[in-house]
Enzyme design. Structure first.
Site, mmCIF file in Angstrom:
data_model
loop_
_atom_site.group_PDB
_atom_site.id
_atom_site.type_symbol
_atom_site.label_atom_id
_atom_site.label_comp_id
_atom_site.label_asym_id
_atom_site.label_seq_id
_atom_site.Cartn_x
_atom_site.Cartn_y
_atom_site.Cartn_z
ATOM 1 N N ASP A 126 2.855 3.561 -0.397
ATOM 2 C CA ASP A 126 4.027 3.377 -1.516
ATOM 3 C C ASP A 126 3.575 2.260 -2.451
ATOM 4 O O ASP A 126 2.992 1.226 -2.228
ATOM 5 C CB ASP A 126 5.254 3.312 -0.919
ATOM 6 C CG ASP A 126 5.754 4.644 -0.389
ATOM 7 O OD1 ASP A 126 5.250 5.603 -0.645
ATOM 8 O OD2 ASP A 126 6.828 4.511 0.608
ATOM 9 N N PHE A 127 4.245 2.457 -3.652
ATOM 10 C CA PHE A 127 4.092 1.680 -4.621
ATOM 11 C C PHE A 127 4.438 0.155 -4.349
ATOM 12 O O PHE A 127 3.783 -0.728 -4.577
ATOM 13 C CB PHE A 127 4.901 1.879 -6.167
ATOM 14 C CG PHE A 127 4.965 1.092 -7.324
ATOM 15 C CD1 PHE A 127 3.949 0.986 -8.287
ATOM 16 C CD2 PHE A 127 6.206 0.288 -7.143
ATOM 17 C CE1 PHE A 127 4.142 0.001 -9.084
ATOM 18 C CE2 PHE A 127 6.258 -0.536 -8.359
ATOM 19 C CZ PHE A 127 5.174 -0.708 -9.429
#
Length: 299
Positions: A126-127
């Site tokens: 994830d970011f």
């Protein structure tokens, strides 16, 4: 100027496909370069759909701001793959082509500096999650690594800080997860529902201090937001996770992103890995994690 000579293995590829693999430009950027005659094949302007032949010479006259590309922390590299560290707040890649600064663009630039080998992401995180990522140097190795992950011959472990003292100190979380694509959010249930998939996470509490647990999570399955959603479902959301956690608590700690790190990748395969069998038993670890040191003194 950059020059690419088409290999026999690359014959038949479209010009746009070849250059997008090599450079990982946003498509709009590539099309503008083509339109302004900054891309030529054998000295001529060609269309994006032009099919390349072995021996063709592709020249790029595009000037890039390379000083803006940030360095990559490489933990391991050989002729087949790289293990790199992705900081929080950075996309692994951007399929929309809107974001130029991604982990893929950084790795691609690093490899370009060493001779122009392409980079192929094997998986994502994830970011706002930091940690280890695998990149292959060929499509064949990318596909092999992907299969080894699916067959659970490559395992991934994470470190997280969660609210409360998770009990028991170690165990296995088994739930059903279904995703709402519009909200980019998943929901957890105990029983199967339409569209749900099984999510299994093994965990171990490594430390507890001042209302927080340091937890090591080993993924048996790899569902979207698996650790974040399962931990929240059992009453121990990740510190800093506004999507699944407690925003007011996160702000009291001044944390604005989930404290989650892809901390370890292990090669649990043998000869079935074929050209990667030499890595059997290898383990890569991220080393010191900032949020662990902050809350648990680097334990």
């Amino acid at each position: 100027m950059e020059i690419f000579t088409i290999k026999k293995s690359e014959e038949g590829k479209r010009l746009d496909q070849f250059l997008m693999e090599q450079k990982h430009w946003p498509r709009a950027f590539f099309m503008k370069a083509l339109r302004t005659k900054k891309i030529k094949v054998n000295g001529r302007k060609e269309e994006a759909a032009f099919r390349l032949s072995a021996g063709d010479e592709v020249r790029s006259f595009v000037l890039e701001k390379r000083d803006a590309v940030r360095p990559v922390r490489i933990l391991y590299e050989d002729e087949n793959l790289l293990v790199v560290y992705k900081p929080a707040g950075l996309l692994t890649l951007d399929i929309t082509g809107k974001e130029k600064d991604t982990m893929l663009s950084r790795v691609s630039f690093a490899l370009l500096q060493k001779g122009g080998v392409a980079a192929y992401p094997v998986h994502r995180i994830d970011f706002n999650t930091e940690g280890l990522l695998l990149f292959a140097k060929t499509e064949e190795i990318r596909d092999l690594l992907g299969r080894l992950i699916r067959d659970r011959k490559i395992s991934k472990s994470y470190l997280a800080i969660v609210l409360g003292k998770i009990e028991p100190g170690h165990g296995t979380l088994t739930h059903q997860i279904f995703k709402d694509a519009k909200k980019n959010q998943v929901f957890v249930t105990d029983e199967p529902v339409k569209g749900s998939r099984t999510a299994i996470t093994e965990y171990e509490r490594l430390a507890y201090r001042s209302g927080l647990s340091l937890v090591k999570c080993h993924l048996i399955t790899g569902r979207t937001h698996q650790i974040r959603s399962q931990m929240a479902y059992v009453g121990h959301p990740l510190l800093g996770d506004d999507k699944y956690g407690v925003k007011t608590t996160n702000r009291s700690y001044k944390e604005k992103r989930q404290l989650l790190c892809s901390a370890e990748i292990s090669c649990d395969f043998g000869k079935e890995a074929g050209p990667l069998s030499y890595l059997a038993g290898t383990r890569w670890s991220v080393g010191n994690v900032g949020f662990v040191k902050k809350y648990f003194g680097g334990q």
